[in-house]
Structures are given as structure tokens and as C-alpha cells.
Design a protein around this motif. Structure first.
Motif, PDB file in Angstrom:
ATOM      1  N   VAL A 144       1.029  -1.323   0.480  1.00  0.00           N
ATOM      2  CA  VAL A 144      -0.036   0.154  -0.520  1.00  0.00           C
ATOM      3  C   VAL A 144       0.809   1.098   0.022  1.00  0.00           C
ATOM      4  O   VAL A 144       0.651   2.188  -0.370  1.00  0.00           O
ATOM      5  N   HIS A 145       1.904   1.546   0.877  1.00  0.00           N
ATOM      6  CA  HIS A 145       2.514   2.521   0.995  1.00  0.00           C
ATOM      7  C   HIS A 145       3.434   2.211  -0.321  1.00  0.00           C
ATOM      8  O   HIS A 145       3.444   3.795  -0.849  1.00  0.00           O
ATOM      9  N   THR A 147       2.564   1.909  -3.420  1.00  0.00           N
ATOM     10  CA  THR A 147       1.314   2.277  -4.709  1.00  0.00           C
ATOM     11  C   THR A 147       1.406   3.145  -4.474  1.00  0.00           C
ATOM     12  O   THR A 147       1.080   4.627  -4.962  1.00  0.00           O
ATOM     13  N   PHE A 148       1.162   4.130  -3.411  1.00  0.00           N
ATOM     14  CA  PHE A 148       0.628   5.808  -2.801  1.00  0.00           C
ATOM     15  C   PHE A 148       1.869   6.251  -3.065  1.00  0.00           C
ATOM     16  O   PHE A 148       1.357   7.902  -3.238  1.00  0.00           O
ATOM     17  N   THR A 149       3.163   6.199  -3.038  1.00  0.00           N
ATOM     18  CA  THR A 149       4.693   7.482  -2.871  1.00  0.00           C
ATOM     19  C   THR A 149       4.392   7.019  -4.454  1.00  0.00           C
ATOM     20  O   THR A 149       5.266   8.052  -4.966  1.00  0.00           O
ATOM     21  N   HIS A 151       2.594   6.184  -7.232  1.00  0.00           N
ATOM     22  CA  HIS A 151       1.283   6.847  -7.631  1.00  0.00           C
ATOM     23  C   HIS A 151       0.047   7.818  -6.974  1.00  0.00           C
ATOM     24  O   HIS A 151      -0.589   7.157  -6.122  1.00  0.00           O
ATOM     25  N   PRO A 152       1.031   8.950  -6.635  1.00  0.00           N
ATOM     26  CA  PRO A 152      -0.714   9.222  -5.675  1.00  0.00           C
ATOM     27  C   PRO A 152      -1.240   9.902  -5.558  1.00  0.00           C
ATOM     28  O   PRO A 152      -1.925  10.236  -7.180  1.00  0.00           O
ATOM     29  N   PRO A 153      -2.361   9.595  -5.366  1.00  0.00           N
ATOM     30  CA  PRO A 153      -3.691  10.278  -5.358  1.00  0.00           C
ATOM     31  C   PRO A 153      -3.706  11.004  -6.092  1.00  0.00           C
ATOM     32  O   PRO A 153      -3.213  12.783  -5.465  1.00  0.00           O
ATOM     33  N   ARG A 154      -5.332  11.468  -6.580  1.00  0.00           N
ATOM     34  CA  ARG A 154      -5.412  13.223  -7.472  1.00  0.00           C
ATOM     35  C   ARG A 154      -6.054  13.459  -6.610  1.00  0.00           C
ATOM     36  O   ARG A 154      -7.206  12.701  -6.357  1.00  0.00           O
TER      37      ARG A 154
END
Length: 154
Positions: A144-145, A147-149, A151-154
């Protein structure tokens, strides 16, 4: 230690009821209390099985399974300082500290399998001084970490 912050912290913990709660918990656990530095009580000889930690803090009361003198010994100054930082956290959050702390324990356990290493309160009190060690994130949390680092959410 000492000074205005310790006096304010002590007064606030009396007013918010957390020190009285700590004295009750210590008495229920069969601990004997003595005054430590800067308005902190140290209650030694706690005998109840919960919580499992050798030391814990409620308000301005640091409770330990060992004799109070054990915790007040200069060789354990780091551990005592860690517990005194929790005294300050009680002063800031009052009765909200315990539910917030338990939530932080759950978060830490979910991420690592340890109640303390990702607990914000333990980290702010000094993780290693409190006897905690860093542990890696569980594999799912790493994914999860990552994924978010990446591809940060928009």
C-alpha cells in the motif's frame, strides 16, 4: 526537568482527573506510591495482569511491577523520562488520551504486529527509551505504501 511546564502539567492532570484515575489504578493493582520528581508519582509493586507492560502511565502516575525505587534509579533515567513524556501527553489530551492511545496501539499492531513501534504516542515518548524497537511493516502495508508513493492519489 522541573519548571513551569512540570507544574502546569501536574495541575492539568489533577484537574482533568487522570492523576486521580492513575492513583485508583495503582491502588487496585496493589501498588504503593511514592513521590517522584516534578509532581510525578511512582507506584511500585503493581500486581494485576493488565496491561502486560512492566511500566505504564495514567495521568501523573507512573505504575511499575517493580519497586518504585527500581524505576527511580538513575540507571533507568531514560525509561523514567519516557514515562514522564506520557504524563505530558495526558496533560494535553486529558480523558481523550486513553482512547487515542488504544487506537494508536491498534494502528501499530495492524501495520507491524507490535502495539508500540508505530504508535505515535510511543514514538513521541522515545521508542527505544520505552523498550520498543522498530519493526518492518507487514507485507500488505509495504504494498500500500509503495502504491501511494509511486502513484499519489489525485
Amino acid at each position: 526537568m522541573g519548571g513551569r511546564w512540570s507544574s502546569l502539567r501536574t495541575a492539568v492532570n489533577w484537574v482533568n482527573g487522570s492523576t486521580l484515575a492513575g492513583l485508583v489504578v495503582a491502588a487496585l493493582g496493589g501498588a504503593t506510591r511514592e513521590r517522584g520528581p516534578d509532581g510525578v508519582f511512582v507506584a511500585g509493586g503493581y500486581r494485576l495482569p493488565v496491561p502486560a507492560q512492566p511500566c505504564f502511565t495514567v495521568g501523573s502516575v507512573v505504575v511499575t511491577r517493580r519497586p518504585a525505587g527500581w524505576l527511580l534509579d538513575p540507571r533507568r533515567a531514560e525509561l523514567f523520562a519516557h514515562e514522564v513524556r506520557h504524563v505530558g501527553q495526558y496533560a494535553l489530551l486529558g480523558p481523550l488520551f486513553l482512547p487515542a492511545y488504544l487506537l494508536a496501539c491498534g494502528w501499530s499492531y495492524t501495520l507491524t504486529g507490535s502495539y508500540g513501534c508505530r504508535n505515535v504516542f510511543e514514538r513521541r515518548a522515545g521508542l527505544s527509551a520505552g523498550g520498543y524497537r522498530e519493526l518492518p511493516l507487514r507485507p500488505w502495508a509495504v504494498r500500500v505504501h509503495t502504491t501511494f508513493t509511486r502513484h499519489p492519489p489525485r
